[in-house]
Design a protein around this motif. Structure first.
Motif, PDB file in Angstrom:
ATOM      1  N   TYR A  46      38.107  31.550  28.914  1.00  0.00           N
ATOM      2  CA  TYR A  46      39.441  32.138  28.957  1.00  0.00           C
ATOM      3  C   TYR A  46      40.479  31.022  28.878  1.00  0.00           C
ATOM      4  O   TYR A  46      40.461  30.089  29.699  1.00  0.00           O
ATOM      5  CB  TYR A  46      39.651  32.915  30.254  1.00  0.00           C
ATOM      6  N   VAL A  85      38.758  33.817  24.687  1.00  0.00           N
ATOM      7  CA  VAL A  85      39.854  34.771  24.850  1.00  0.00           C
ATOM      8  C   VAL A  85      41.124  33.987  25.161  1.00  0.00           C
ATOM      9  O   VAL A  85      41.185  33.249  26.150  1.00  0.00           O
ATOM     10  CB  VAL A  85      39.561  35.769  25.988  1.00  0.00           C
ATOM     11  N   ILE A  87      45.020  34.115  26.118  1.00  0.00           N
ATOM     12  CA  ILE A  87      46.091  34.925  26.695  1.00  0.00           C
ATOM     13  C   ILE A  87      47.353  34.059  26.713  1.00  0.00           C
ATOM     14  O   ILE A  87      47.471  33.161  27.542  1.00  0.00           O
ATOM     15  CB  ILE A  87      45.711  35.390  28.115  1.00  0.00           C
ATOM     16  N   LYS A 102      46.106  42.531  17.299  1.00  0.00           N
ATOM     17  CA  LYS A 102      44.763  42.336  17.853  1.00  0.00           C
ATOM     18  C   LYS A 102      43.945  41.379  16.985  1.00  0.00           C
ATOM     19  O   LYS A 102      42.833  41.679  16.556  1.00  0.00           O
ATOM     20  CB  LYS A 102      44.040  43.676  18.024  1.00  0.00           C
ATOM     21  N   ARG A 109      39.987  35.266  20.264  1.00  0.00           N
ATOM     22  CA  ARG A 109      40.660  36.565  20.362  1.00  0.00           C
ATOM     23  C   ARG A 109      41.940  36.444  21.172  1.00  0.00           C
ATOM     24  O   ARG A 109      41.941  35.852  22.254  1.00  0.00           O
ATOM     25  CB  ARG A 109      39.736  37.595  21.014  1.00  0.00           C
ATOM     26  N   CYS A 111      44.756  38.194  23.445  1.00  0.00           N
ATOM     27  CA  CYS A 111      44.953  39.353  24.329  1.00  0.00           C
ATOM     28  C   CYS A 111      46.180  39.113  25.194  1.00  0.00           C
ATOM     29  O   CYS A 111      46.485  37.978  25.569  1.00  0.00           O
ATOM     30  CB  CYS A 111      43.743  39.555  25.254  1.00  0.00           C
ATOM     31  N   GLN A 112      46.876  40.194  25.520  1.00  0.00           N
ATOM     32  CA  GLN A 112      47.996  40.072  26.460  1.00  0.00           C
ATOM     33  C   GLN A 112      47.481  39.754  27.857  1.00  0.00           C
ATOM     34  O   GLN A 112      48.037  38.920  28.570  1.00  0.00           O
ATOM     35  CB  GLN A 112      48.801  41.363  26.492  1.00  0.00           C
ATOM     36  N   ASP A 113      46.445  40.432  28.276  1.00  0.00           N
ATOM     37  CA  ASP A 113      45.714  40.122  29.500  1.00  0.00           C
ATOM     38  C   ASP A 113      44.324  40.712  29.336  1.00  0.00           C
ATOM     39  O   ASP A 113      44.017  41.311  28.305  1.00  0.00           O
ATOM     40  CB  ASP A 113      46.421  40.634  30.765  1.00  0.00           C
ATOM     41  N   ALA A 114      43.467  40.510  30.294  1.00  0.00           N
ATOM     42  CA  ALA A 114      42.082  40.961  30.163  1.00  0.00           C
ATOM     43  C   ALA A 114      41.529  41.336  31.525  1.00  0.00           C
ATOM     44  O   ALA A 114      42.096  40.987  32.569  1.00  0.00           O
ATOM     45  CB  ALA A 114      41.224  39.874  29.518  1.00  0.00           C
ATOM     46  N   CYS A 275      40.053  43.682  26.697  1.00  0.00           N
ATOM     47  CA  CYS A 275      41.489  43.383  26.744  1.00  0.00           C
ATOM     48  C   CYS A 275      42.187  44.555  27.423  1.00  0.00           C
ATOM     49  O   CYS A 275      41.949  45.715  27.070  1.00  0.00           O
ATOM     50  CB  CYS A 275      42.047  43.206  25.336  1.00  0.00           C
TER      51      CYS A 275
END
Length: 276
Positions: A46, A85, A87, A102, A109, A111-114, A275
């Motif tokens: 992350y 991921v 963010i 996306k 990837r 993502c706004q958050d996960a 996500c």
């Protein structure tokens, strides 16, 4: 016969969380970070915001070979099967406009958050955290002024550690120590931590992992696990999940002083990341 050169063992984690690298600034300890990334593997990585410092790069360009190496290692992990991921945070907010698409770029990837589920079943909200910082959210001008003062503190920090190196002493963050001495900063950190824990509770989750305030911490707040993975400007810290789901904050600069002696851990497949 001469002895073989020492080679630190590779470390296998289930998940790794890093944030606030601030690539593109002189304060980024990209050398420590590249060393960490090169000596570990994980199923899920992350990148919890402020990876590339767009604020600083807009003002002046700074990028060296160590910064290139950090990106190369992250992309190599993505190609090798690690679920990476990304963010975005407030300093790399330019990527937030891409979130509705996306996108997956070179195996990374956005993502706004996960929501991350640990091996022992805890569900954790993963987000940068700047949306819960009232200064960044409501008074960006003040945040930029604070960024200038912070940059000045990091310059002092570099000179402080240059002297320590000459004396044969390990790295210590002067700027982080100063932050802990200011009563207002301590209160602000506490309010931030409670706000993030409340958000995890509101979403029905067991805890939260964030960055943003450059203050590594792991504690329970009214039954909710709060973890801040720190940064790679002041402290060089990361949050790691062991194969059994145990979470640990590690200080890579401190482990450098200890010659990076580590016990090899066998990685266990992680569950798919959702996500939020």
């Amino acid at each position: 016969m001469g002895s073989a050169p020492f080679e630190p063992r590779h470390i296998g984690y289930r998940s790794v969380f890093i944030s606030d690298l601030h690539l593109g600034t002189r304060g980024c300890h990209a050398d420590f970070l590249a060393d960490f990334l090169g000596k570990m593997s994980c199923d899920t990585l992350y990148l919890v915001g402020d990876i590339i410092d767009g604020w600083r790069l807009k003002k002046s360009w700074y990028w060296d070979a160590q910064h290139d190496e950090v990106l190369r290692l992250i992309l190599r992990m993505a190609r090798s099967g690690t679920d990476v991921v990304y963010i975005p945070g407030n300093h790399d907010e330019m990527f937030r406009s891409w979130l509705p698409m996306k996108l997956e770029i070179a195996g990374v990837r956005l993502c706004q958050d996960a929501v991350h589920e640990t091996a022992n079943g805890r569900r954790l909200l993963v987000m940068h955290g700047d949306t819960f910082d009232s200064v960044v959210r409501y008074a960006k001008f003040l945040a930029l002024l604070g960024d200038r003062a912070y940059t000045a503190a990091l310059v002092v920090n570099r000179w402080f550690n240059a002297v320590r190196r000459r004396l044969g002493l390990p790295y210590r963050s002067l700027s982080a120590w100063l932050k802990r001495q200011v009563k207002g900063a301590v209160k602000a950190i506490d309010r931030f931590e409670h706000a993030l824990a409340d958000e995890a509770r509101r979403r029905g989750l067991d805890g939260v992992v964030c960055g943003h305030i450059h203050h590594a911490e792991m504690r329970e707040i009214d039954g909710i696990l709060y973890v801040n993975d720190g940064d790679w400007v002041e402290s060089c810290t990361a949050l790691v999940e062991h194969p059994d789901g145990r979470l640990e904050l590690i200080d890579w600069a401190e482990r450098n002083r200890l010659s990076f002696m580590e016990r090899r851990l066998a990685p266990v497949p992680a569950r798919p990341v959702t996500c939020a």
